[in-house]
Write an enzyme that holds these catalytic residues in place. Structure first.
Site, short mmCIF file in Angstrom:
data_model
loop_
_atom_site.label_atom_id
_atom_site.label_comp_id
_atom_site.label_asym_id
_atom_site.label_seq_id
_atom_site.Cartn_x
_atom_site.Cartn_y
_atom_site.Cartn_z
N ARG A 123 -10.25 -7.29 9.60
CA ARG A 123 -10.10 -8.41 8.66
C ARG A 123 -11.05 -9.55 9.03
NH1 ARG A 123 -3.97 -7.56 8.82
NH2 ARG A 123 -3.75 -5.97 7.21
N ARG A 173 0.84 -1.21 0.00
CA ARG A 173 0.00 0.00 0.00
C ARG A 173 0.87 1.27 0.00
NH1 ARG A 173 -4.73 -1.30 2.53
NH2 ARG A 173 -3.51 -2.39 4.12
N TYR A 174 1.98 1.20 0.72
CA TYR A 174 2.89 2.35 0.85
C TYR A 174 4.19 2.00 0.12
CZ TYR A 174 -0.17 3.28 4.87
OH TYR A 174 -1.24 3.50 5.69
N ARG A 190 7.16 -0.19 2.24
CA ARG A 190 6.87 -1.33 3.12
C ARG A 190 5.72 -2.18 2.57
NH1 ARG A 190 5.55 3.59 4.71
NH2 ARG A 190 3.65 4.07 5.84
N LYS A 226 -3.29 5.21 6.15
CA LYS A 226 -3.64 5.86 7.42
C LYS A 226 -3.34 7.35 7.36
CE LYS A 226 -2.20 2.03 10.33
NZ LYS A 226 -1.89 1.23 9.11
N ASP A 267 -12.37 0.74 12.42
CA ASP A 267 -12.61 0.63 10.97
C ASP A 267 -14.06 0.26 10.69
OD1 ASP A 267 -9.96 1.13 9.89
OD2 ASP A 267 -9.39 -0.69 10.96
N CYS A 309 -11.08 -10.89 17.62
CA CYS A 309 -11.60 -9.64 18.17
C CYS A 309 -12.88 -9.30 17.40
CB CYS A 309 -10.55 -8.55 17.98
SG CYS A 309 -8.91 -9.09 18.52
N ASP A 312 -7.64 4.67 9.18
CA ASP A 312 -7.35 4.05 7.89
C ASP A 312 -8.47 4.47 6.95
OD1 ASP A 312 -5.32 2.16 6.87
OD2 ASP A 312 -5.47 1.38 8.92
N CYS A 334 -12.55 -6.72 14.51
CA CYS A 334 -11.41 -6.86 13.60
C CYS A 334 -11.74 -6.37 12.19
CB CYS A 334 -10.99 -8.33 13.53
SG CYS A 334 -9.68 -8.63 12.34
N CYS A 353 -5.90 -16.74 14.13
CA CYS A 353 -5.46 -15.97 15.31
C CYS A 353 -5.69 -16.80 16.56
CB CYS A 353 -6.26 -14.68 15.45
SG CYS A 353 -6.18 -13.62 14.01
S1 SF4 Z 1 -7.52 -7.78 15.34
FE1 SF4 Z 1 -8.09 -9.36 13.84
S2 SF4 Z 1 -6.13 -10.12 13.05
FE2 SF4 Z 1 -5.70 -9.07 15.01
S3 SF4 Z 1 -5.80 -10.67 16.59
FE3 SF4 Z 1 -7.82 -9.69 16.50
S4 SF4 Z 1 -8.96 -11.02 15.07
FE4 SF4 Z 1 -6.79 -11.49 14.75
#
Ligand code: SF4
Length: 354
Positions: A111, A89-90, A93, A316, A272, A106, A309, A109, A102
């Site tokens: 993603r 994206r940048y 990096r 960002k 997000d 979360c 973001d 999240c 994971c």
């Molecule tokens: S924010 Fe998303 S990628 Fe990061 S630990 Fe939590 S669930 Fe996994």
């Protein structure tokens, strides 16, 4: 991996959700992965319906409601992916996504549509080779960010293979690792894993995702100390979350605790536009108000950059409050700078005439 709670039924059996919520939570779990490690489940106060740890990891029927503007890929990973596993994206990096699994999932999240068992596969040998070749062929890439999923759930041997592959690329000078593991499963930060992280000879930074001071348990602190004592600098990223850390006292305690653990707060992310997360997002105005409340009252060591973001993959940008304003050229001054008490000062100061 320690035995984790991974289903709606297990949440109900563990006293983390009421039986009447079972059907709705099964629908949530079918859409977005669930995992809660014993370390984090043990932190939840089951008598508190607003427990900030539960709010981050225990699914909520509100996740089934799509909010306005929410997107499956809110920060445009896929639009910026030249080959599987890489997000570029940048200019200087790339992200290298080794796994989409994971230790914990979360609820906010960004993603969430991509991570979880049975979602996208981990990078196999051929695809990892192609991703490494992409990095090798782009001399502008100075930093590689291992993310996911959570790269620290991988075995020390697998991580070591990746680090050694990066070692052979001269223009890569920095390897950054984004993780929740020192908090979610601190026992996984073993001496072998620390050695694997150091095996490339590159400068390695570990960025811990932490949103509440209670996550920094004695075991989590020891896991972080194993990394820092081995010479790996740690930074943190936190997400501003409604009902978890959206007040100045809670944020101050989190940021100070991180610094006491020798972890420099790096980013405070605005939530997000991930699907089904509107109940956890604050407004930008509230975020700015909180950033202003912390400015000057907490040591500079404790200050993260408050960032957003931009949806669609535009990167960002800092969205914290501004303390500088221009004044009309005719006044003879250039700027007005606001101090942390709200006082306003002309800069440069007017000539005293002496
Ligand atoms: S924010 Fe998303 S990628 Fe990061 S630990 Fe939590 S669930 Fe996994």
């Amino acid at each position: 991996m320690p035995r984790a709670i991974r289903s709606a039924a297990a949440l109900v059996a563990g006293g983390l959700a009421p039986p009447e919520a079972l059907a709705a939570l099964e629908q949530v779990a079918a859409r977005y992965a669930v995992s809660l490690t014993p370390d984090l489940a043990g932190l939840i106060d089951r008598s508190d319906p607003r427990d900030p740890i539960a709010r981050q990891f225990v699914p909520d029927p509100a996740e089934l409601e799509a909010g306005s503007g929410e997107l499956a890929d809110p920060i445009g990973d896929d639009a910026n992916s030249p080959c599987e596993g890489i997000v570029h994206r940048y200019p200087d990096r790339v992200l290298l996504k080794l796994t989409h699994v994971c230790a914990v999932y979360c609820r906010f999240c960004f993603r969430r549509a991509m991570v979880g068992p049975g979602r996208r596969p981990a990078l196999g040998r051929a695809k990892l080779d192609a991703a490494i070749a992409y990095i090798r062929d782009h001399p502008e890439i100075w930093e590689v960010i291992l993310t996911g999923g959570d790269p620290l759930i991988l075995s020390a041997r697998r991580l070591s293979e990746v680090m050694r592959a990066l070692e052979r690329i001269d223009h890569v000078r920095i390897v950054r690792v984004h993780t929740r593991v020192p908090i979610a499963a601190p026992a996984l930060i073993t001496p072998a894993l620390v050695r694997a992280l150091k095996s490339s000879g590159k400068a390695v930074y570990v960025v811990l995702h932490a949103n509440h001071a209670r996550e920094l348990t004695p075991a989590a602190r020891k896991a972080c100390a194993r990394l820092v004592d081995a010479g790996i600098p740690m930074l943190s990223q936190s997400v501003l979350l409604r009902g978890v850390n959206d007040d100045a006292g809670t944020l101050a305690e989190l940021l100070r605790t991180l610094v006491e653990c020798r972890i420099k707060p790096y980013y405070l992310h605005h939530g997000d536009l991930a699907p089904g997360t509107s109940h956890l997002r604050t407004t930008l105005a509230r975020g700015q108000e909180l950033a202003r409340a912390l400015h000057g009252r907490l040591s500079g060591l404790c200050q993260p950059a408050y960032v957003l973001d931009i949806p669609g993959g535009h990167g960002k940008s800092p969205v914290g409050p501004s303390y500088i304003s221009a004044v009309p050229a005719a006044s003879g001054a250039s700027y007005v700078i606001e101090d942390f008490n709200g006082g306003r000062h002309i800069y440069p100061p007017p000539c005293s005439g002496k």
